[in-house]
Write an enzyme that holds these catalytic residues in place. Structure first.
Site, mmCIF file in Angstrom:
data_model
loop_
_atom_site.group_PDB
_atom_site.id
_atom_site.type_symbol
_atom_site.label_atom_id
_atom_site.label_comp_id
_atom_site.label_asym_id
_atom_site.label_seq_id
_atom_site.Cartn_x
_atom_site.Cartn_y
_atom_site.Cartn_z
ATOM 1 N N LYS A 353 0.906 -1.362 0.161
ATOM 2 C CA LYS A 353 0.146 0.064 0.139
ATOM 3 C C LYS A 353 0.684 1.344 0.077
ATOM 4 O O LYS A 353 2.161 1.226 0.471
ATOM 5 C CB LYS A 353 -0.946 -0.016 1.126
ATOM 6 C CG LYS A 353 -2.026 -1.132 0.892
ATOM 7 C CD LYS A 353 -3.253 -1.081 1.736
ATOM 8 C CE LYS A 353 -4.412 -1.984 1.255
ATOM 9 N NZ LYS A 353 -5.432 -2.048 2.061
ATOM 10 N N ARG A 388 -3.636 -10.399 4.410
ATOM 11 C CA ARG A 388 -4.161 -10.330 3.142
ATOM 12 C C ARG A 388 -2.757 -9.795 2.092
ATOM 13 O O ARG A 388 -2.709 -8.670 2.167
ATOM 14 C CB ARG A 388 -5.190 -9.386 2.697
ATOM 15 C CG ARG A 388 -5.905 -9.461 1.411
ATOM 16 C CD ARG A 388 -7.328 -8.903 1.322
ATOM 17 N NE ARG A 388 -8.017 -8.949 0.037
ATOM 18 C CZ ARG A 388 -7.660 -7.915 -0.651
ATOM 19 N NH1 ARG A 388 -6.974 -6.868 -0.624
ATOM 20 N NH2 ARG A 388 -8.389 -8.124 -2.105
#
Length: 408
Positions: A353, A388
């Protein structure tokens, strides 16, 4: 109308990792400086924050906490009731706060309900194992962290968009993920990156349902479908998926709750500010990023339960990167233990991210695996049950080493 009892007060556990954080918590409540000096050394145990407590109730709480050997921090005007309400920090050991809750059980002013909430919070905080149920299996969470491999069947996802658009390529990648150590394969047909636009039900369904159907026949691992749409979830579950990973926490399509309940599927309830198209726009501000998200998830859990989804079928996700600043994301990772009070397994999605790239200086998402490894290790050490990730092979090793350290 003036609030007269504690029934609607919000309750959370403060994960205080330093004296500076404890000092900040006391200042936020508005504790008298002399009270801060006296209470600060006591805050190494269990600290529970109640918000919006009427002063007459806060005074009862303080006296009862003192009676069991603990303390309660209140704002400086609450004793004289010169303010209408105050936040309260219960300060003590788990045993002391448990005794405090037992004493409140017969009290008026909503204190019975508060006692029940405190008792449930302590029980959830100490819970180590969870049994997650799907229509096809029971999954034990808490023995070791599970890896959820990300399979984006999209042209525009921020990390691997377009890479697995072809059905054969997507199926091959799903099989490979399981071979690399994925415990769950999460398949999505609509990008949820910041600024992403929604796709139609028809398009999303066409992208993922054939892949799910083929993978369900090929792999033994459970398949999760990353969608907010009831029609897509219904066909995905029919094709072999067992988990619905809903970034809207059942808010975008109210029909999805019934689909999940009727199929006896599991669901991930995630926090997000706004929608993917606007979640990072405008000023991003929370009263308390952890407290606000705990409260949001508590409300969504109640919503799901009220629509037929059993708690044993739920997981929660704080939604790192979804409508948060880089600082917010780091705070959520650091304070993951606070989410244990919800009594459900915690999923964290931190892979590649942008906030990681801000730290490491890497603009390309695919270059952020080293930074992701650090965030994954932190997630495991702070109590995440499921991580995840994109790079399953690498993160399997990271998770295994972090877990070995945790259990040493």
């Amino acid at each position: 109308m003036k609030k007269e009892d504690a029934k609607n007060c919000s309750l959370r556990c403060l994960d205080l990792t330093s004296p500076a954080e404890a000092l900040d918590a006391l200042k936020r409540v508005g504790v008298d400086p002399y009270g801060i000096e006296a209470m600060l050394p006591k805050m190494s145990g269990l600290n529970l924050l109640l918000t919006g407590v009427p002063c007459k109730v806060a005074n009862i709480i303080k006296q009862e906490m003192l009676a069991v050997g603990g303390d309660a921090a209140v704002c400086r005007g609450s004793v004289a009731c010169s303010v209408p309400e105050t936040d309260v920090i219960l300060i003590g050991t788990e045993k002391q706060i448990g005794r405090f809750a037992a004493k409140l059980a017969a009290q008026p002013f909503g204190l019975k309900e508060l006692a029940e909430a405190v008792t449930a919070l302590i029980a959830n905080r100490g819970r180590e194992l969870h049994l997650l149920k799907t229509a096809q299996r029971d999954i034990i969470l808490g023995e070791r962290p599970l890896i959820m491999g990300i399979l984006n069947v999209t042209p525009d996802s921020f990390s691997d968009g377009g890479k697995y658009m072809a059905e054969d390529a997507a199926v091959e990648r799903g099989i490979r993920m399981v071979e690399e150590g994925a415990d769950i394969v999460d398949i999505g047909g609509e990008s949820t990156r910041p600024g992403a636009s929604p796709v139609s039900v028809k398009e999303e369904r066409a992208r993922i349902v054939p892949v799910i159907r083929r993978l369900a026949a090929e792999i033994g691992a459970p398949i999760s479908v990353d969608t907010t749409k009831a029609a897509v979830a219904a066909e995905a579950l029919e094709a072999g998926a067992e988990i619905v990973n809903d970034i809207s926490a059942l808010r975008f399509d109210r029909r999805i709750s019934k689909i999940i309940a009727d199929a006896e599927a599991a669901v991930v309830l995630m926090h997000m500010r706004g929608t993917p198209a606007d979640m990072q726009k405008g000023k991003i501000a929370y009263t308390s990023v952890v407290g606000d998200i705990v409260a949001f998830l508590r409300e969504r859990i109640a919503f799901a339960a009220g629509h037929g989804i059993d708690a044993g079928h739920m997981m929660v996700d704080p939604g790192i990167g979804f409508g948060k600043t880089p600082a917010d994301n780091l705070k959520l990772l650091k304070h993951l233990p606070e989410f244990r009070v919800l009594g459900l397994p915690v999923v964290t999605g931190i892979s590649r991210k942008a906030f990681i790239g801000r730290i490491t200086g890497e603009e390309e998402a695919a270059d952020r695996d080293a930074g992701t490894a650090a965030a994954v290790a932190a997630s495991v050490l702070y109590g995440s049950h499921v991580v995840r990730v994109h790079n399953v092979a690498m993160m399997r090793k990271v998770v295994d080493v972090a877990q070995a350290i945790l259990k040493a």
